[in-house]
Design a protein around this motif. Sequence first.
Motif, PDB file in Angstrom:
ATOM      1  N   PHE A 186     -75.657  61.686  22.720  1.00  0.00           N
ATOM      2  CA  PHE A 186     -75.969  61.284  24.087  1.00  0.00           C
ATOM      3  C   PHE A 186     -77.344  61.759  24.542  1.00  0.00           C
ATOM      4  O   PHE A 186     -78.089  61.015  25.199  1.00  0.00           O
ATOM      5  CB  PHE A 186     -74.886  61.803  25.039  1.00  0.00           C
ATOM      6  CG  PHE A 186     -74.983  61.221  26.420  1.00  0.00           C
ATOM      7  CD1 PHE A 186     -74.697  59.884  26.640  1.00  0.00           C
ATOM      8  CD2 PHE A 186     -75.358  62.017  27.497  1.00  0.00           C
ATOM      9  CE1 PHE A 186     -74.786  59.350  27.917  1.00  0.00           C
ATOM     10  CE2 PHE A 186     -75.440  61.486  28.776  1.00  0.00           C
ATOM     11  CZ  PHE A 186     -75.155  60.152  28.992  1.00  0.00           C
ATOM     12  N   ASP A 187     -77.709  62.986  24.210  1.00  0.00           N
ATOM     13  CA  ASP A 187     -79.028  63.491  24.620  1.00  0.00           C
ATOM     14  C   ASP A 187     -80.146  62.671  23.990  1.00  0.00           C
ATOM     15  O   ASP A 187     -81.142  62.345  24.646  1.00  0.00           O
ATOM     16  CB  ASP A 187     -79.179  64.969  24.237  1.00  0.00           C
ATOM     17  CG  ASP A 187     -78.292  65.878  25.060  1.00  0.00           C
ATOM     18  OD1 ASP A 187     -77.829  65.443  26.136  1.00  0.00           O
ATOM     19  OD2 ASP A 187     -78.038  67.018  24.619  1.00  0.00           O
ATOM     20  N   LYS A 240     -73.248  59.704  34.101  1.00  0.00           N
ATOM     21  CA  LYS A 240     -74.632  60.122  33.903  1.00  0.00           C
ATOM     22  C   LYS A 240     -75.525  58.946  33.515  1.00  0.00           C
ATOM     23  O   LYS A 240     -76.632  58.805  34.053  1.00  0.00           O
ATOM     24  CB  LYS A 240     -74.689  61.213  32.830  1.00  0.00           C
ATOM     25  CG  LYS A 240     -76.022  61.955  32.784  1.00  0.00           C
ATOM     26  CD  LYS A 240     -75.912  63.210  31.934  1.00  0.00           C
ATOM     27  CE  LYS A 240     -77.251  63.974  31.947  1.00  0.00           C
ATOM     28  NZ  LYS A 240     -77.145  65.240  31.176  1.00  0.00           N
ATOM     29  N   ILE A 241     -75.061  58.083  32.616  1.00  0.00           N
ATOM     30  CA  ILE A 241     -75.885  56.944  32.210  1.00  0.00           C
ATOM     31  C   ILE A 241     -76.022  55.948  33.354  1.00  0.00           C
ATOM     32  O   ILE A 241     -77.070  55.294  33.510  1.00  0.00           O
ATOM     33  CB  ILE A 241     -75.323  56.268  30.937  1.00  0.00           C
ATOM     34  CG1 ILE A 241     -76.368  55.318  30.338  1.00  0.00           C
ATOM     35  CG2 ILE A 241     -74.044  55.504  31.221  1.00  0.00           C
ATOM     36  CD1 ILE A 241     -77.596  55.956  29.814  1.00  0.00           C
ATOM     37  N   HIS A 293     -67.660  61.390  31.964  1.00  0.00           N
ATOM     38  CA  HIS A 293     -68.822  62.128  32.475  1.00  0.00           C
ATOM     39  C   HIS A 293     -70.119  61.471  32.008  1.00  0.00           C
ATOM     40  O   HIS A 293     -71.083  61.340  32.782  1.00  0.00           O
ATOM     41  CB  HIS A 293     -68.767  63.581  32.008  1.00  0.00           C
ATOM     42  CG  HIS A 293     -69.988  64.380  32.367  1.00  0.00           C
ATOM     43  ND1 HIS A 293     -70.249  64.801  33.664  1.00  0.00           N
ATOM     44  CD2 HIS A 293     -71.035  64.819  31.603  1.00  0.00           C
ATOM     45  CE1 HIS A 293     -71.387  65.466  33.689  1.00  0.00           C
ATOM     46  NE2 HIS A 293     -71.888  65.493  32.455  1.00  0.00           N
ATOM     47  N   GLN A 294     -70.160  61.050  30.752  1.00  0.00           N
ATOM     48  CA  GLN A 294     -71.364  60.402  30.225  1.00  0.00           C
ATOM     49  C   GLN A 294     -71.587  59.045  30.872  1.00  0.00           C
ATOM     50  O   GLN A 294     -72.740  58.655  31.113  1.00  0.00           O
ATOM     51  CB  GLN A 294     -71.260  60.283  28.706  1.00  0.00           C
ATOM     52  CG  GLN A 294     -71.409  61.622  27.998  1.00  0.00           C
ATOM     53  CD  GLN A 294     -71.051  61.553  26.520  1.00  0.00           C
ATOM     54  OE1 GLN A 294     -70.296  60.679  26.073  1.00  0.00           O
ATOM     55  NE2 GLN A 294     -71.577  62.490  25.744  1.00  0.00           N
ATOM     56  N   TRP A 295     -70.530  58.314  31.154  1.00  0.00           N
ATOM     57  CA  TRP A 295     -70.683  57.044  31.874  1.00  0.00           C
ATOM     58  C   TRP A 295     -71.310  57.275  33.246  1.00  0.00           C
ATOM     59  O   TRP A 295     -72.199  56.528  33.668  1.00  0.00           O
ATOM     60  CB  TRP A 295     -69.330  56.350  32.033  1.00  0.00           C
ATOM     61  CG  TRP A 295     -68.931  55.483  30.882  1.00  0.00           C
ATOM     62  CD1 TRP A 295     -67.875  55.657  30.040  1.00  0.00           C
ATOM     63  CD2 TRP A 295     -69.579  54.282  30.443  1.00  0.00           C
ATOM     64  NE1 TRP A 295     -67.820  54.649  29.103  1.00  0.00           N
ATOM     65  CE2 TRP A 295     -68.857  53.786  29.327  1.00  0.00           C
ATOM     66  CE3 TRP A 295     -70.699  53.575  30.897  1.00  0.00           C
ATOM     67  CZ2 TRP A 295     -69.220  52.610  28.657  1.00  0.00           C
ATOM     68  CZ3 TRP A 295     -71.058  52.403  30.222  1.00  0.00           C
ATOM     69  CH2 TRP A 295     -70.333  51.933  29.114  1.00  0.00           C
ATOM     70  N   LEU A 311     -68.397  56.617  24.995  1.00  0.00           N
ATOM     71  CA  LEU A 311     -68.871  57.569  25.990  1.00  0.00           C
ATOM     72  C   LEU A 311     -67.693  58.162  26.744  1.00  0.00           C
ATOM     73  O   LEU A 311     -66.679  57.488  26.980  1.00  0.00           O
ATOM     74  CB  LEU A 311     -69.811  56.880  26.984  1.00  0.00           C
ATOM     75  CG  LEU A 311     -71.090  56.252  26.425  1.00  0.00           C
ATOM     76  CD1 LEU A 311     -71.876  55.561  27.547  1.00  0.00           C
ATOM     77  CD2 LEU A 311     -71.955  57.296  25.734  1.00  0.00           C
ATOM     78  N   THR A 312     -67.818  59.420  27.143  1.00  0.00           N
ATOM     79  CA  THR A 312     -66.820  60.037  28.009  1.00  0.00           C
ATOM     80  C   THR A 312     -67.045  59.555  29.439  1.00  0.00           C
ATOM     81  O   THR A 312     -68.088  58.971  29.762  1.00  0.00           O
ATOM     82  CB  THR A 312     -66.933  61.560  27.974  1.00  0.00           C
ATOM     83  OG1 THR A 312     -68.204  61.947  28.543  1.00  0.00           O
ATOM     84  CG2 THR A 312     -66.836  62.092  26.539  1.00  0.00           C
TER      85      THR A 312
END
Length: 398
Positions: free
Chosen positions: A157-158, A194-195, A190-192, A187-188
């Motif tokens: 992700f990073d 963030k993106i 949380h990642q959704w 994606l988790t």
Amino acid sequence: MTRFANVDSAPLDSIMALDLAFRESEAKNKVNLVIGVFQNDEGCSPVLEVVKEAEKRLLETEKSKAYLPISGEAPFLHAAKSLVFEDKLLDRVSLVHTPGGTAALRISAEFIAEHFKDNTIWVSAPAYPNHKGIFSAVGMSCADYRYFSIDEGRVTFDQMLEDLSAAKAGDVVILHGCCHNPSGADLTQHQWCKIANFLAERDLIPFIDLAYLGYADGVAEDSFGVNTVFKACPNGFVSISFSKNFALYAERTGILAFVGETNEISHRCQTKSQAYIRSIYTSPPAHGARIVATVISDVTLHRKWLEEVGSMRDRLRRMRNALDRALVTEGVDMSAFPGLRDFNGMFALTKLTGKRADWLRSERGVFLLPNGRISIAGMRMETLDYLSDAFASALRQK
């Protein structure tokens, strides 16, 4: 003069070519792990019970086979919209019915090529190969963003955000809504989140490909990414396929959704897309759309459909777990099969690449893509011991 004499033949893409090679193979124990088609443990892609019931109703009530409107029939469009999008987003969404998810991608490509021709299409690495093929066909430039590392066995992700930091305003970023193809790594939540904020802050245009709705955690759960992104982003696209979750592969039933800041904006985009549709196929196929509309709009059939999708999802999960156990029994280093138990959907990415994939095809009749992608949906309990032995043997090849 023979006008076609100088026309060169074109090779099939790797997926279609390998599927054809499998069909023509005379190998005794051949196994097709190429195509993403759900199969039961008898090796058949079944017709869902709710589909049969819907077809019975259509047979009794259908009065015409006339062309559908260019954008499709209202009941199907309404059913698809309400299935995927939360209430607060519905007014911002306008849809067209397309012949499968592939046509949705192609119509969007025509739209993007006209309105964002100087922008770039960002595609995950590794990627579903047809994404680049479709957008390149209309002259769009494509770039990669790092998404999954097979050596680390995780979503990077990073690095994904680092690569997308180079995108300029108006660039289009393709995201898999769930069951990432080819890795199965999603994606988790949380990642959704963030993106979604990342895309909105940089004025990037999200394109969410939702080909496997219901195959990860459930139909409602798998819509999380779509709804999260468009709560943050004012504009974008969603392609939706009903091939997998209705097993309607042959009916070519898909949707292209335009999400706009307002209803008026998304509606104008939808009407613009009708010009591309008119010049390519004019009218979408009716049968699959009417099946989907019948099932989703009926409370009892809808509930039964969710159960059948759950059964398909459970079978994929059982096959992942069973293959994992069989490989462990064979003494295989499971780093060659990252996330086999934990990831989602009908595909897994392995280290059975290149010469190992060639060896499996030539020596064991096991067909898979050169990049090591295997179709979990193509496996059966009956062939599991054979496959695990073949995989273990292939990994020993130099």
